[in-house]
Design an enzyme around this catalytic site. Structure first.
Site, PDB file in Angstrom:
ATOM      1  N   ASP A  95      42.297  34.796  35.721  1.00 37.93           N
ATOM      2  CA  ASP A  95      41.206  34.165  35.000  1.00 37.93           C
ATOM      3  C   ASP A  95      41.083  34.892  33.655  1.00 37.93           C
ATOM      4  OD1 ASP A  95      38.682  32.748  34.534  1.00 37.93           O
ATOM      5  OD2 ASP A  95      37.772  34.705  34.907  1.00 37.93           O
ATOM      6  N   ASP A 147      37.823  34.753  31.093  1.00 35.42           N
ATOM      7  CA  ASP A 147      36.482  35.274  30.834  1.00 35.42           C
ATOM      8  C   ASP A 147      35.959  36.066  32.032  1.00 35.42           C
ATOM      9  OD1 ASP A 147      36.217  33.951  28.281  1.00 35.42           O
ATOM     10  OD2 ASP A 147      35.953  32.086  29.402  1.00 35.42           O
ATOM     11  N   ASP A 173      37.001  36.888  38.591  1.00 37.21           N
ATOM     12  CA  ASP A 173      35.711  37.564  38.753  1.00 37.21           C
ATOM     13  C   ASP A 173      34.633  36.665  39.325  1.00 37.21           C
ATOM     14  OD1 ASP A 173      35.706  36.107  36.169  1.00 37.21           O
ATOM     15  OD2 ASP A 173      33.668  36.901  36.040  1.00 37.21           O
TER      16      ASP A 173
END
Length: 219
Positions: free
Chosen positions: A8, A10, A169
């Site tokens: 991922d 961001d 995250d």
């Protein structure tokens, strides 16, 4: 055998929460709506924009969600082009981690809710865009947790699900990995708490960037 590590962006590769929150706030201000609190904004990071707006403004209709998504993109571009945005820094140690994985034979990819343009800007700014063999964004896929991004990344790399790991995250990343049948590594330095990552299917939670390469290599 191709081993593929998909990141991922961001909250995993880069810390972009300030810019995302500011663009959401400007989009809501422009629509004469009260902006959501920042914890609520951070919680939708990783989703495609229209889906994010559905969560942030659940009482609105599809047309308003689309309009807010368009306003967000316009605000983000305007803030960036005028120099009003902070740069999105790589998390400390991420360059070393990526270099270690590449040296150990891992192919690298990205699966992100960013646009093609936004992802290219970030990776080019940090000089690492050529390190990734597959880049999957919200421009060409359904929103996470749909597995389309991971499935396309695996097809690009020629990798099997058993040899692929998704690193992210948010609970959306973990659920996407589960839907695609890959391993799921949650990182503790991003925007969703560890208990949410575990509930969504994370195989392991990595506390800091220094431990990430080891977690990827673990069977």
């Amino acid at each position: 055998m191709i081993r593929l590590a998909i990141f991922d962006c961001d909250g995993t590769l880069v810390d972009s929460q300030h810019n995302i929150c500011r663009a959401v706030e400007e989009a809501f201000d422009g629509a004469r709506l009260v902006p959501p609190p920042r914890p609520a904004i951070r919680n939708i990071v990783g989703l495609s924009l229209v889906e994010a707006m559905r969560i942030l403004l659940p009482g609105a209709d599809n047309a308003q969600h689309q309009a807010l998504a368009d306003d967000y993109k316009a605000a983000f571009f305007r803030l960036r082009s005028t120099g009003a945005m902070a740069e999105e820094p790589l998390y400390d140690g991420m360059i070393d981690t990526l270099e270690t994985l590449r040296a150990n034979g891992w192919a690298l990819g990205v699966a992100t809710g960013k646009s093609d343009r936004g992802l290219a800007h970030v990776l080019t700014h940090h000089g690492i865009i050529d390190w990734f063999m597959t880049l999957q964004t919200a421009d060409r896929h359904p929103s996470k947790p749909h597995p389309s991004m991971i499935e396309t990344a695996m097809a690009d790399a020629g990798a099997l699900a058993a040899d692929t790991v998704m690193i992210g995250d948010t609970s959306f990343d973990m659920a996407m990995a589960r839907a695609a049948g890959t391993r799921a590594i949650g990182v503790a330095w991003g925007y969703h708490p560890a208990d949410e990552l575990i509930a969504a299917g994370a195989d392991v939670i990595v506390a800091d960037v220094a431990g990430l390469a080891h977690a990827v290599e673990a069977p």
